[in-house]
Design an enzyme around this catalytic site. Structure first.
Site, PDB file in Angstrom:
ATOM      1  CG  ASP A 159      -1.825   1.263   1.185  1.00 44.36           C
ATOM      2  OD1 ASP A 159      -2.541   1.448   0.179  1.00 44.36           O
ATOM      3  OD2 ASP A 159      -1.761   2.062   2.127  1.00 44.36           O
ATOM      4  NE  ARG A 166      -4.656   4.568  -5.258  1.00 42.25           N
ATOM      5  CZ  ARG A 166      -5.279   4.510  -4.082  1.00 42.25           C
ATOM      6  NH1 ARG A 166      -4.742   3.826  -3.086  1.00 42.25           N
ATOM      7  NH2 ARG A 166      -6.419   5.112  -3.901  1.00 42.25           N
ATOM      8  CB  SER A 181      -5.673   1.782  -0.184  1.00 39.63           C
ATOM      9  OG  SER A 181      -5.011   2.596   0.726  1.00 39.63           O
ATOM     10  CE  LYS A 185      -4.029   1.918   4.471  1.00 36.24           C
ATOM     11  NZ  LYS A 185      -3.847   3.257   4.020  1.00 36.24           N
TER      12      LYS A 185
HETATM   13  N1  URA Z   1      -7.061   6.422   2.641  1.00 37.31           N
HETATM   14  C1  URA Z   1      -6.261   5.348   2.414  1.00 37.31           C
HETATM   15  O1  URA Z   1      -5.688   4.781   3.336  1.00 37.31           O
HETATM   16  N2  URA Z   1      -6.123   4.929   1.150  1.00 37.31           N
HETATM   17  C2  URA Z   1      -6.734   5.502   0.098  1.00 37.31           C
HETATM   18  O2  URA Z   1      -6.585   5.053  -1.019  1.00 37.31           O
HETATM   19  C3  URA Z   1      -7.562   6.631   0.344  1.00 37.31           C
HETATM   20  C4  URA Z   1      -7.708   7.078   1.632  1.00 37.31           C
END
Ligand code: URA
Length: 433
Positions: A159, A166, A181, A185
């Protein structure tokens, strides 16, 4: 990789093996950024189906360390917000739901850009440490039901690498990429269930109810695929949450809220999110009972007591929490004066977040130092009436030269009209499993 980019470019779904290989090879450095950037853009335009999103989430989750919370008794319920301005809900919710018996083992992030981060806010309390070893983190939750620490580099490295790409290839605002994403997590952090606060409005990634609902559905479905219960609350981020923006200022407002003296919007959102955390954690039979329990914990002082215990456990100075005027304060302040009389129709959350960053409360680069006392107190919000010459907001900074830049942003943030304003509800929609 060329074939896989082509496949996605042509709108075909990729298999589990293909996504797993892409993620593993990318983390190893075997796929160059330019190919991954092309792949992300293909995903952006062609989208991913729900099965692909779940597969990508799982591949990302397994790209690094997995936190095992099974030693901690009870249902571990995590909470996540997609990012906003003035959002200090985690700092209120962690002690509030822990006081109700839900174990809170939370890993949080730092702020970047216009959004603040829970870790930075907590570090404005003198002595507070977010560095806990895995063992100490788990032991603290086992004994006290609460710990918050930083996410280190071993957690979901895919990520970190993908997000950085990104960010610079205009591919952040894709629902599958945002969902994978966030969910990768949360899942790697070991949560059994989660409440996700999807922010909607000018200060958020999601700009329409339809887009927020689509993201909610993808996240709930990913949770279902991974055997985790997910509740999504879609909440308004057209204007900042609460009245205080900035690190130490937000700690002050969080403490006020834990003592039952917080602003209504912040209190209501915390009660809503917290109630679902209690229901998912099986500490309340239903939403209404959970709300009652949370209100009692605030009124009895138990929620604030839990916060003090938590601060002390992580090395923070209790005196600062008991006497919030001892929190860091910036040397200078400046009032933002209303140029006209009328009702406030709009208060742009993004502009407030950017202004707060310019005052020193946020980082413009990863290396920037934070001015913990810097930020903004909003004296007026949407729906309020103001007369010409009255104070709309107070700006705080340690550098006088920061006021001009912040003032320019805030001058455009308030929209004042002669007629009363319609107020958008704070909680727009709740989507359960
Ligand atoms: N928060 C995140 O952790 N990832 C994203 O892609 C967007 C907001």
């Amino acid at each position: 990789m060329v074939d896989l980019i082509k496949k996605k470019k042509n709108g075909q779904a990729l298999s589990k093996e293909e996504y797993t290989t892409i993620i593993q090879d990318f983390v190893k450095g075997a796929i160059p950024d330019y190919q991954m950037a092309a792949f992300l853009m293909a995903v952006y335009f062609q989208g991913m189906d729900s099965q692909e999103t779940a597969i990508l989430t799982e591949a990302m989750m397994h790209s690094g360390e997995l936190i095992d919370l099974s030693e901690i008794e009870g249902i571990k319920v995590d909470k996540h917000s997609t990012g906003g301005v003035g959002d200090k809900t985690s700092i209120i919710l962690a002690p509030l739901v822990a006081a109700a018996g839900v174990p809170v083992a939370k890993m949080s992030g730092r702020g970047l850009g216009h959004t603040g981060g829970t870790l930075d806010k907590l570090e404005s309390i003198k002595g507070f440490s977010i560095n806990l070893s895995r063992k100490a983190f788990i032991e603290q939750v086992k004994q006290h039901s609460i710990a918050i620490c930083g996410q280190n580099a071993t957690l979901v490295p895919a990520d970190k690498m993908l997000y950085a790409l990104r960010d610079v290839t205009a591919t952040v605002d894709n629902i599958s990429l945002i969902s994978s994403s966030i969910m990768s997590k949360k899942l790697a952090c070991g949560a059994d269930a989660m409440v996700i606060d999807i922010k909607l409005g000018s200060g958020a990634y999601m700009k329409t109810v339809a887009a927020a609902e689509d993201l909610a559905k993808v996240m709930i479905e990913t949770g279902r695929n991974m055997n985790r219960k997910v509740v999504v609350v879609i909440s308004n981020m057209d204007q900042p949450l609460g009245c205080y923006v900035g690190n130490a200022l937000e700690i002050k407002e969080a403490i006020d809220t834990l003592q039952g003296k917080g602003p209504k919007d912040l209190t209501d959102l915390c009660l809503t999110l917290g109630a679902y955390m209690l229901v998912l954690g099986e500490k309340a039979p239903d939403y209404d009972t959970a709300i009652q329990t949370l209100k009692e914990l605030i009124d009895s002082g138990k929620a604030f007591q839990k916060f003090k215990e938590f601060v002390q456990l992580q090395g923070g100075t209790i005196g600062v929490v008991e006497q919030t005027e001892l929190l860091p304060q910036s040397a200078f302040s400046q009032d933002l004066i209303s140029p006209k009389t009328g009702y406030i129709h709009h208060l742009d959350a993004l502009a407030v977040g950017l202004a707060s960053m310019k005052l020193g409360a946020g980082r413009e680069t990863k290396e920037s130092e934070i001015d913990y006392g810097a930020g903004i107190i909003l004296k007026k919000k949407v729906g309020d009436y103001i007369e010409k010459g009255e104070t709309l907001a107070i700006l705080y900074s340690s550098e006088k030269s920061n006021f001009d830049k912040a003032q320019q942003l805030l001058d455009k943030a308030y929209q004042i009209e002669p007629t009363p304003a319609a107020i958008m509800p704070l909680v727009i929609k709740i989507i359960e499993n």
